[in-house]
Design an enzyme around this catalytic site. Structure first.
Site, PDB file in Angstrom:
ATOM      1  N   ARG A  76      38.786  20.355  30.407  1.00  0.00           N
ATOM      2  CA  ARG A  76      37.835  20.590  31.508  1.00  0.00           C
ATOM      3  C   ARG A  76      37.412  22.070  31.536  1.00  0.00           C
ATOM      4  O   ARG A  76      38.121  22.918  31.008  1.00  0.00           O
ATOM      5  CB  ARG A  76      38.477  20.251  32.862  1.00  0.00           C
ATOM      6  CG  ARG A  76      38.979  18.821  32.964  1.00  0.00           C
ATOM      7  CD  ARG A  76      37.834  17.848  32.894  1.00  0.00           C
ATOM      8  NE  ARG A  76      38.295  16.518  32.521  1.00  0.00           N
ATOM      9  CZ  ARG A  76      38.321  15.480  33.351  1.00  0.00           C
ATOM     10  NH1 ARG A  76      37.916  15.617  34.578  1.00  0.00           N
ATOM     11  NH2 ARG A  76      38.738  14.301  32.928  1.00  0.00           N
ATOM     12  N   GLY A  88      25.508  45.702  41.002  1.00  0.00           N
ATOM     13  CA  GLY A  88      26.227  44.560  41.586  1.00  0.00           C
ATOM     14  C   GLY A  88      27.102  45.009  42.742  1.00  0.00           C
ATOM     15  O   GLY A  88      27.704  46.078  42.697  1.00  0.00           O
ATOM     16  N   GLN A 123      33.791  35.446  42.625  1.00  0.00           N
ATOM     17  CA  GLN A 123      34.594  36.619  42.235  1.00  0.00           C
ATOM     18  C   GLN A 123      34.091  37.915  42.859  1.00  0.00           C
ATOM     19  O   GLN A 123      34.790  38.918  42.857  1.00  0.00           O
ATOM     20  CB  GLN A 123      34.562  36.791  40.709  1.00  0.00           C
ATOM     21  CG  GLN A 123      35.206  35.646  39.968  1.00  0.00           C
ATOM     22  CD  GLN A 123      34.778  35.621  38.505  1.00  0.00           C
ATOM     23  OE1 GLN A 123      35.396  36.248  37.664  1.00  0.00           O
ATOM     24  NE2 GLN A 123      33.716  34.897  38.200  1.00  0.00           N
ATOM     25  N   GLY A 161      49.458  33.755  33.999  1.00  0.00           N
ATOM     26  CA  GLY A 161      50.224  33.084  32.944  1.00  0.00           C
ATOM     27  C   GLY A 161      49.357  32.233  32.044  1.00  0.00           C
ATOM     28  O   GLY A 161      49.779  31.166  31.573  1.00  0.00           O
ATOM     29  N   ASP A 195      33.874  44.887  37.351  1.00  0.00           N
ATOM     30  CA  ASP A 195      34.194  44.759  35.913  1.00  0.00           C
ATOM     31  C   ASP A 195      35.200  45.792  35.407  1.00  0.00           C
ATOM     32  O   ASP A 195      35.774  45.623  34.337  1.00  0.00           O
ATOM     33  CB  ASP A 195      32.917  44.881  35.074  1.00  0.00           C
ATOM     34  CG  ASP A 195      31.979  43.707  35.287  1.00  0.00           C
ATOM     35  OD1 ASP A 195      32.481  42.625  35.642  1.00  0.00           O
ATOM     36  OD2 ASP A 195      30.757  43.876  35.122  1.00  0.00           O
ATOM     37  N   GLU A 235      32.814  35.944  30.367  1.00  0.00           N
ATOM     38  CA  GLU A 235      31.493  35.317  30.153  1.00  0.00           C
ATOM     39  C   GLU A 235      30.772  35.864  28.915  1.00  0.00           C
ATOM     40  O   GLU A 235      29.992  35.148  28.289  1.00  0.00           O
ATOM     41  CB  GLU A 235      30.610  35.460  31.398  1.00  0.00           C
ATOM     42  CG  GLU A 235      30.342  36.887  31.815  1.00  0.00           C
ATOM     43  CD  GLU A 235      29.555  36.986  33.122  1.00  0.00           C
ATOM     44  OE1 GLU A 235      29.691  38.012  33.805  1.00  0.00           O
ATOM     45  OE2 GLU A 235      28.813  36.053  33.442  1.00  0.00           O
ATOM     46  N   ARG A 255      32.187  54.203  54.332  1.00  0.00           N
ATOM     47  CA  ARG A 255      32.839  54.715  55.556  1.00  0.00           C
ATOM     48  C   ARG A 255      33.469  56.086  55.302  1.00  0.00           C
ATOM     49  O   ARG A 255      33.320  57.022  56.099  1.00  0.00           O
ATOM     50  CB  ARG A 255      33.898  53.700  55.987  1.00  0.00           C
ATOM     51  CG  ARG A 255      34.807  54.126  57.114  1.00  0.00           C
ATOM     52  CD  ARG A 255      35.759  52.958  57.395  1.00  0.00           C
ATOM     53  NE  ARG A 255      36.734  53.245  58.431  1.00  0.00           N
ATOM     54  CZ  ARG A 255      37.925  53.773  58.198  1.00  0.00           C
ATOM     55  NH1 ARG A 255      38.282  54.086  56.970  1.00  0.00           N
ATOM     56  NH2 ARG A 255      38.771  53.973  59.200  1.00  0.00           N
TER      57      ARG A 255
END
Ligand code: ATP
Length: 324
Positions: free
Chosen positions: A249, A14, A257, A189, A131, A225, A24
């Site tokens: 919701r 990833g 991300q 928070g 991660d 996830e 660099r």
């Protein structure tokens, strides 16, 4: 070290913000140390196909602030086979490349470790994954930027959540690890943090919802996830049936991300690790990952980073619990 004259660099797995700063640093340090530098495009896929370009100092100009990876990345099934790795080795050989710097996660390091044993070519790993789940380093490139992206997004969600008095389940990356959820949860928070490493958090959440949620204007529950209950949607649906009076919701942050301009911390750390990777080659190291522990550069055998598991910090878990 006089043997190593041509060093290849690739990004694999990833993508993560800060990979360009590492590329660099690898290229410029190699050039400064009298080596030639080669960019291997699209990870192991590009190695197998010979998609390899010579890099000079100007080829890494103006990239430190860019997210993603200028070399591009790939997941390469052919590299899982001996035949694939042999093709990769033959390509490296034809370019005269005698060492490779791999910027990626544990899968990429597994491939590097196997190939270095089969073909006696030194590989040095640089931890690059949002991660932060690699054993042997406190920090992986991209983690800090991803945290800041999540915190910024949750701050925005908080505004609307508190205006409507809603409970939001926000899903963040981390299939097997809760580092992003835990630290972004503390930083934003959050009223609940659900991660794969910690069982029993759902019970704490139920208790919070039953006893205290009504006292607050809004609640944000961060869900990694890979959390056991099946992710934010599954948990939100379950909680909706148990607490039908709440306005609940769900938001899945997803690939937002991964992107974005790397934070200053990611740029500096990636630069340090890129320099350290070339210095490690000069010191005759092979099959190691350079990492950061307590702010200092360390060398960790690739075998260890692959086999051993990095635990989330018990201190941070305790802090998260205390502050809800
Ligand atoms: P991330 O943490 O971002 O997922 P990663 O490096 O763990 O990064 P993977 O997709 O697991 O990402 O691995 C990247 C590539 O490394 C694979 O596509 C494959 O080419 C190579 N690789 C992974 N595992 C092995 C293995 N066991 N043997 C040889 N090569 C491997």
């Amino acid at each position: 070290m006089e043997d190593i004259l041509k060093v290849g660099v690739l990004t694999s797995g990833g993508d993560a913000p800060g990979m360009n700063a590492a590329i660099r640093a690898v290229v410029r340090t190699a050039l400064n140390r009298g080596m030639e530098a080669y960019g291997i495009r699209r990870g192991y896929q590009g190695m197998i196909e010979g998609d390899i370009i010579k890099m000079d100092s100007a080829s890494v100009s103006g990239i430190i602030q860019k997210g993603g990876t200028i070399l591009q990345t790939a997941r390469c099934m052919e590299f899982l086979t001996y035949e694939g790795r042999k093709k990769g080795y033959d390509q490296l050989h034809s370019f005269g490349i005698d060492a490779v710097i791999v910027i990626g996660g544990d899968g990429s390091f597994t491939g590097a470790s196997i190939m270095s044993k089969e073909f006696d070519i030194p590989f040095i790993g640089i931890p690059g994954t949002i991660d932060n789940d690699l054993y042997g380093t406190d920090y992986t490139i991209g983690f800090d930027t991803a945290l800041n992206t999540v915190v910024h997004a949750v701050d925005n969600i908080r505004d609307t959540a508190s205006s409507h008095g809603r409970i939001f389940f926000v899903e963040v990356m981390g299939k097997e690890a809760g580092f992003v959820a835990l630290q972004s949860g503390i930083a934003s928070g959050a009223e609940g943090i659900l991660i794969p490493e910690e069982k029993g958090q759902i019970e704490k959440l139920r208790k919070y919802l039953a006893e205290r949620a009504r006292l607050k204007k809004s609640s944000i529950i961060l869900v990694a996830e890979g959390e056991d209950e099946g992710g934010a949607i599954a948990i939100a649906n379950k909680i909706k049936t148990e607490f039908p009076s709440f306005d609940i919701r769900t938001t899945i942050l997803g690939h937002i991300q991964r992107g974005g301009s790397p934070s200053a911390y990611d740029r500096v750390s990636a630069s340090r690790m890129g320099v350290a990777a070339i210095e490690a080659l000069i010191d005759d190291q092979k099959s190691i990952m350079v990492g950061l522990v307590n702010g200092e550069i360390v060398h960790v055998p690739l075998n260890k980073t692959i086999k051993l598991h990095k635990d989330v910090s018990r201190d941070l878990l305790a802090i998260a619990d205390l502050l809800i």
